[in-house]
Enzyme design. Sequence first.
Site, short mmCIF file in Angstrom:
data_model
loop_
_atom_site.label_atom_id
_atom_site.label_comp_id
_atom_site.label_asym_id
_atom_site.label_seq_id
_atom_site.Cartn_x
_atom_site.Cartn_y
_atom_site.Cartn_z
N LYS A 136 7.18 -1.63 6.88
CA LYS A 136 7.31 -0.37 6.15
C LYS A 136 8.63 -0.33 5.40
O LYS A 136 9.64 -0.87 5.86
CB LYS A 136 7.16 0.82 7.09
CG LYS A 136 8.15 0.83 8.22
CD LYS A 136 7.78 1.89 9.24
CE LYS A 136 8.63 1.71 10.48
NZ LYS A 136 8.22 2.48 11.61
N LYS A 186 2.46 4.33 1.42
CA LYS A 186 2.65 4.79 2.80
C LYS A 186 2.54 6.31 2.78
O LYS A 186 3.48 6.99 2.39
CB LYS A 186 3.99 4.34 3.36
CG LYS A 186 4.14 4.69 4.82
CD LYS A 186 5.43 4.14 5.38
CE LYS A 186 5.48 4.31 6.88
NZ LYS A 186 5.30 5.68 7.33
N PHE A 198 -7.10 2.79 5.19
CA PHE A 198 -6.37 1.56 4.88
C PHE A 198 -6.82 0.35 5.70
O PHE A 198 -6.35 -0.74 5.48
CB PHE A 198 -4.86 1.76 4.96
CG PHE A 198 -4.34 2.31 6.27
CD1 PHE A 198 -4.32 1.53 7.40
CD2 PHE A 198 -3.82 3.60 6.33
CE1 PHE A 198 -3.81 2.03 8.60
CE2 PHE A 198 -3.31 4.12 7.52
CZ PHE A 198 -3.31 3.32 8.66
N ARG A 208 -2.87 8.70 16.66
CA ARG A 208 -2.11 7.50 16.99
C ARG A 208 -1.88 7.38 18.50
O ARG A 208 -1.78 6.30 19.04
CB ARG A 208 -0.79 7.60 16.23
CG ARG A 208 0.16 6.49 16.48
CD ARG A 208 1.32 6.70 15.56
NE ARG A 208 2.39 5.81 15.92
CZ ARG A 208 3.28 5.39 15.05
NH1 ARG A 208 3.24 5.79 13.81
NH2 ARG A 208 4.23 4.60 15.44
N GLU A 247 0.86 -1.18 0.00
CA GLU A 247 0.00 0.00 0.00
C GLU A 247 0.89 1.23 0.00
O GLU A 247 2.01 1.19 0.52
CB GLU A 247 -0.88 0.03 1.25
CG GLU A 247 -1.89 -1.09 1.29
CD GLU A 247 -2.79 -1.00 2.53
OE1 GLU A 247 -2.59 -0.11 3.37
OE2 GLU A 247 -3.69 -1.84 2.63
N GLU A 304 -4.86 7.47 6.90
CA GLU A 304 -3.89 8.54 7.07
C GLU A 304 -4.49 9.82 6.49
O GLU A 304 -5.03 9.82 5.39
CB GLU A 304 -2.60 8.16 6.32
CG GLU A 304 -1.41 8.99 6.66
CD GLU A 304 -0.62 8.54 7.90
OE1 GLU A 304 -1.06 7.63 8.62
OE2 GLU A 304 0.44 9.13 8.13
#
Length: 618
Positions: free
Chosen positions: A431, A254, A348, A277, A252, A307
């Site tokens: 990531k 980022k 996401f 977060r 995906e 995000e």
Amino acid sequence: MKFADLTDLFERISTTTKRLEIRALLAEHLKGVSEQDMAPMVYLLQGQLRPEYEGVELGVADSLARKALASASGASEEKVRAEASRSGDLGTTAEALLRSQGKAGGGAPLALLDVYRELKEIAQASGEGSQETKIDRLSKLLLKASPTEAKYLVRFTLGKLRLGVKEMTVLDALAVVYGGEEPRKARTVIEGAFNVTSDLGEVASTLARTGDLEALARLRAKVGKPIRPMLGEREASLKDVLERMEGRAALEYKYDGLRLQAHIPSAEGAPVRLFSRRLEDVSAQFPEIVRELPGALTVRPAIVEGECVPVDPTTGELRPFQEISRRRGRKYDLERFEEEVPVRFFVFDVLLAGEEQVLSLPYPERRERLERIVKLGDRVQLATREVVDQVPEAERFFQQALTDGCEGVMAKSLAEGSSYRAGARGFWWIKYKREYTHELADTLDAVVVGAFWGRGKRAGRYGALLVSVYDAQEETFPTLCKVGTGFDDATLESLTKQLRDKQVESRPEEVLSTLTPDVWIRPTLVLELRGAELTLSPIHRAALGRVREGYGLALHFPRFTGRVREDKGAEQASTTEEVVRLYQTQVRRAAEETSSEGTELKDTPPQRPAEPPPKGPF
Ligand code: AMP
């Protein structure tokens, strides 16, 4: 339970800083706590009245507490102030004053629940006259308290309890008490429940009520209670990422923004809440997302994660993350910032869809669910993703993510066990970011070869330009980037006019581009640009194949410096040679900084964890 039992515990805990000792003291104490007392006790222990995400504050300032203490102890405010500055702690002063004046205690012992209720009343007092109410209630409470109780009451109301009891220590202690023969296993279950509810009070009181770990497994994700976010690991290369994920993964984009967990209740008109977060409620900062979300989902209640990224409203391009920070923590002028720093929410994940706890489904099923329930709108979009099983495919997707203004990719495991691991960091998500984030030292002079019409307030004018560098060898103009930032409205208006007679029907032969702008423009006008860095691009054609086969170079986060290079003709624009050199310098500099442990790098090359986990995304 008496309040004094809790303050006795505080006294014992304050004699140590060792986690194991604190755990033992806590476990001993927890054994005798009733269901009713459990949640208030756990909150008070942490210096809170409610779970942290609710953000309940007592609103008692030093001056207010001093007044309350003066009134309760009979000492003058001057004396209280003088004593407190001597001791450095108003709590200690409260204890000493009450003891020396023999005023406190004496009556019936304070019940924990009564104190808790009273503190909540103090917190809730607001508006006109609330300061007096707070002082009055606190001083009455202090009058009934023993000197030791008063010490902790004052520290608590000032937010200075500081016993050093961390959430994790409370979880440890609960595992000791309720874990029977297997405290380690119990610890995992208890932490799991905490990760889903973010509410230690709820977890502890469920245990006190049922005495049964199974009951925790039945605690559900609920709208309004933030779920502790799942976190990713790193790998050094896309090859390693794919290996770790057994050869196949979803990649995906980022996005570089602010992670938001959105809670959408089922009732019409009930407030949508957005949690950061760190589980802070940030709903007030993004009113447009709050407004749009209920209509963007076909199922409610729902909890989705994504995000929030600043975007250029006229081109839809992503903007650097820093811009969003202008909106963070803001209480006023929200409407102006909604316009000045528009954002888009790229979802996401989905954790709750209707009554279904989607949390425990593997990622592919969650993604499928997500695609089914999200109605794409202007502000709510799905995170771009692709399933890959080859390194070159992964590379291409990664470069595309960079070109589109993302900081890299997030690989997601497709395995059976890829459920949403609340609060956990693991190899289910990996990531992979670009390695350097420098501002390019040099500006580039690029030539305009096309334009895209603006939208919104830029309607009728160009919103973004397609620009190229010059390839002196081939005498062509391969594209370098699309740029829509750094222009004020007047400049765009005048550029639109100035370039009108340079517009042509189709792509000029000497222009090399895979993109098709709304209008093609004969290469004449040169603009000075700045950017974050040069990246490999599957789209732009500048220096095609010079660094890597099939890739050109693109300028990342380009912006117009405000300087039109009227002194330059199209052939004097920056050349592909220059761009290649700049790219090489950039790579060299990144390597040097990495080897000298340049701490400036936002994200030094991914490091392996100390203990490599077993194969597969565990
Ligand atoms: P980092 O903050 O570098 O540890 O990276 C993890 C963060 O990336 C997450 O907490 C999210 O805020 C962000 N992120 C951006 N895009 C995605 C995505 N597609 N999936 C998961 N996290 C993402």
